[in-house]
Design an enzyme around this catalytic site. Sequence first.
Site, PDB file in Angstrom:
ATOM      1  N   GLU A 272      -3.767  16.337  -1.827  1.00  0.00           N
ATOM      2  CA  GLU A 272      -4.932  16.523  -2.932  1.00  0.00           C
ATOM      3  C   GLU A 272      -4.061  16.871  -4.384  1.00  0.00           C
ATOM      4  O   GLU A 272      -5.203  16.092  -4.840  1.00  0.00           O
ATOM      5  CB  GLU A 272      -5.097  18.198  -2.447  1.00  0.00           C
ATOM      6  CG  GLU A 272      -5.877  18.578  -1.593  1.00  0.00           C
ATOM      7  CD  GLU A 272      -5.785  19.845  -1.004  1.00  0.00           C
ATOM      8  OE1 GLU A 272      -5.302  20.351  -1.108  1.00  0.00           O
ATOM      9  OE2 GLU A 272      -7.047  20.196   0.361  1.00  0.00           O
TER      10      GLU A 272
ATOM     11  N   LEU B 138      -4.420  10.487   1.743  1.00  0.00           N
ATOM     12  CA  LEU B 138      -4.092  11.265   0.883  1.00  0.00           C
ATOM     13  C   LEU B 138      -3.820  12.847   0.326  1.00  0.00           C
ATOM     14  O   LEU B 138      -3.825  13.472   1.606  1.00  0.00           O
ATOM     15  CB  LEU B 138      -5.642  10.963   0.052  1.00  0.00           C
ATOM     16  CG  LEU B 138      -6.816  11.991   0.296  1.00  0.00           C
ATOM     17  CD1 LEU B 138      -6.257  13.024   0.099  1.00  0.00           C
ATOM     18  CD2 LEU B 138      -8.369  11.278  -0.713  1.00  0.00           C
TER      19      LEU B 138
ATOM     20  N   CYS C  83      -4.410  21.495   5.000  1.00  0.00           N
ATOM     21  CA  CYS C  83      -4.568  20.359   6.003  1.00  0.00           C
ATOM     22  C   CYS C  83      -3.061  20.503   6.691  1.00  0.00           C
ATOM     23  O   CYS C  83      -3.493  20.252   7.852  1.00  0.00           O
ATOM     24  CB  CYS C  83      -3.567  18.657   4.530  1.00  0.00           C
ATOM     25  SG  CYS C  83      -5.486  18.546   4.913  1.00  0.00           S
TER      26      CYS C  83
END
Length: 282
Positions: free
Chosen positions: A116, A114, A231
């Site tokens: 954010e 996913l 990430c």
Amino acid sequence: MPEDTFNLAIIGHGFVGKAIDECFPKSNKFIIDIDSKNQIKDLVDINPNIIFICLPTPMNDDGSINSKIIESVFIEIKKYGIDCINVLKSTVTPDVLQKLSQHTSRFVYNPEFLRENTAVDDLINSQINILAGNRNDCLEVQNIFINFSIKKNLNFKITDIETASIIKYTINAFLASKVLFFNQIKEIFDNQNFNGSWDDFLNLICLDTRIGESHINVPGPDGKKGFGGACFPKDIAALINYASNINVDLSILKEIQEKNNNIRSEYKKSNREAEQNIKFTN
Ligand SMILES: NC(=O)c1ccc[n+]([C@@H]2O[C@H](COP(=O)([O-])OP(=O)(O)OC[C@H]3O[C@@H](n4cnc5c(N)ncnc54)[C@H](O)[C@@H]3O)[C@@H](O)[C@H]2O)c1
């Protein structure tokens, strides 16, 4: 498993944990987060069918990931004899996964893809669902998603934990590389006075579905050049570090990391980047 006895525990209630929470609206949920009153020992009474572990994996100074939080949670789960499927959703390298999987006989890795800003939608609509570990446990996790979640794509693929980890890292490394690639192509437009605009270029090039619309905007969604956030920089550093420890030189990715660090070190770090101990230094 009868429908009314489904007990779900979530450890770590950030972007990933909250999205898992919303994905299972009807289950009996028990949530453990850093500042919640709920503790792992309470799981003895809760007797969960499944635990989703969605804990942070910040960056160590050498680029490897810090798995101490996950490690300590697994030790506690074992200490209290909580016997159910443990699904790890955090992003970890194959060597770390191999170690973590030793803590429980019922370990399943389910990497998360996913973003954010669109976490819940992305989890519910994810194009790719990977489960890794013991096949029967993976099938049980798949059944739990099929019977109890609001996930739309229920096409799960089962593989081994190492392949699952490399899939997660490869996707992020590829998309981060795409960001930097388009940053450089944009320099042509910045340098030359073409009649057409950068926006025209993007609108047309994305018609080729092999290129697509994602990760081609410069600046990116945070208004900055290069890639940042919680990430991409962390995952690229971890993949480079892991590969170098097994004598694989990811030279292309290293070049991308170096160029990105040059770009991103000009900006103030975001809170999310600081939280994950991300460094933009070469
Ligand atoms: N954020 C993303 O877009 C994304 C996407 C895919 C994968 N991931 C990965 O998933 C993992 C979790 O990411 P996230 O973004 O949800 O993290 P996050 O920082 O948003 O949330 C982590 C949560 O864990 C809690 N926590 C920390 N220590 C704890 C402890 N000892 N016990 C209980 N709870 C504790 C924190 O309070 C926080 O709520 C990371 O490995 C990340 O790399 C994140």
